[in-house]
Design an enzyme around this catalytic site. Structure first.
Site, short mmCIF file in Angstrom:
data_model
loop_
_atom_site.label_atom_id
_atom_site.label_comp_id
_atom_site.label_asym_id
_atom_site.label_seq_id
_atom_site.Cartn_x
_atom_site.Cartn_y
_atom_site.Cartn_z
N HIS A 167 4.70 6.39 2.00
CA HIS A 167 4.09 5.13 1.59
C HIS A 167 2.65 5.06 2.05
CE1 HIS A 167 7.91 2.93 0.43
NE2 HIS A 167 8.36 4.03 0.98
N CYS A 185 0.78 2.57 2.09
CA CYS A 185 0.51 1.36 2.87
C CYS A 185 0.73 1.60 4.36
CB CYS A 185 1.35 0.18 2.37
SG CYS A 185 3.13 0.44 2.48
#
Length: 197
Positions: free
Chosen positions: A157, A159
């Site tokens: 991910h 993020c």
């Protein structure tokens, strides 16, 4: 490209509206959207976002039903290492990885490519990995009514890598099971062994 055409993904009115907003975003970030390198950026980003979210226009169940065949096969069918690219709904940053999908037919099978297309249709939406895993599982269960479905997704991910905790090598694994994959440990272990080999 999958089951969608450029006309379906790049609707002129949608691209125009998105482009307007991305131009505003560039200004708010302190950039000059009229400089040469950024002149076409709003439109490019609009088209990229339209492509990355084109799963909203797909019906994953219909994908499976379009190639549903009667077959008296009752062993495990696995499609593993299906590449997936999605956008985290919390920060709209990419997450990417692989999906491993198995089912045990109960009178019906589907075209192998359709499993990958179902993964793609759900992934090309704003997502969380947990929901994506369950949506793939439930779609196959509803469309084919097999004796069981197993889905494992391994993803990284952005993020977590580009912002926030900034852990570059972290990976998230999620799983979802139905039927014999839940009730028979040997069947689940066979699936896990086969996707790891």
């Amino acid at each position: 490209m999958n089951n969608y055409s450029k006309e379906e993904i790049f609707r002129p009115e949608t691209i125009e509206k998105l482009s307007y907003h991305y131009k505003e975003i560039l200004s708010l970030l302190g950039e000059d959207p009229s400089r040469e390198g950024l002149l076409k950026t709003p439109e490019r980003v609009a088209k990229a976002m339209s492509f990355m979210t084109c799963g909203y226009d797909q019906d994953p169940k219909e994908i499976l039903l379009s190639a549903k065949f009667h077959e008296d096969y009752k062993q495990m069918v696995i499609v593993k290492d299906i590449e997936l690219y999605s956008l985290c709904e919390h920060h709209m940053l990419p997450f990417y990885g692989k999906a491993h999908v198995a089912y045990i037919p109960n009178g019906y099978i589907t075209g192998l490519s359709k499993i990958a297309r179902v993964v793609e249709a759900f992934a090309r939406r704003l997502q969380v990995q947990e929901r994506l895993t369950v949506q793939i599982r439930d779609c196959i269960q509803e469309a084919l009514n097999p004796m069981g479905v197993a889905v494992v997704i391994e993803a990284s991910h952005m993020c977590m890598q580009m912002r926030g905790v900034q852990k570059q090598n972290s990976q998230t694994t999620t799983s979802a099971f139905t039927g014999v994959f839940m009730t028979q440990m040997r069947t689940r272990e066979e699936f896990i062994h086969l996707i790891q080999s």
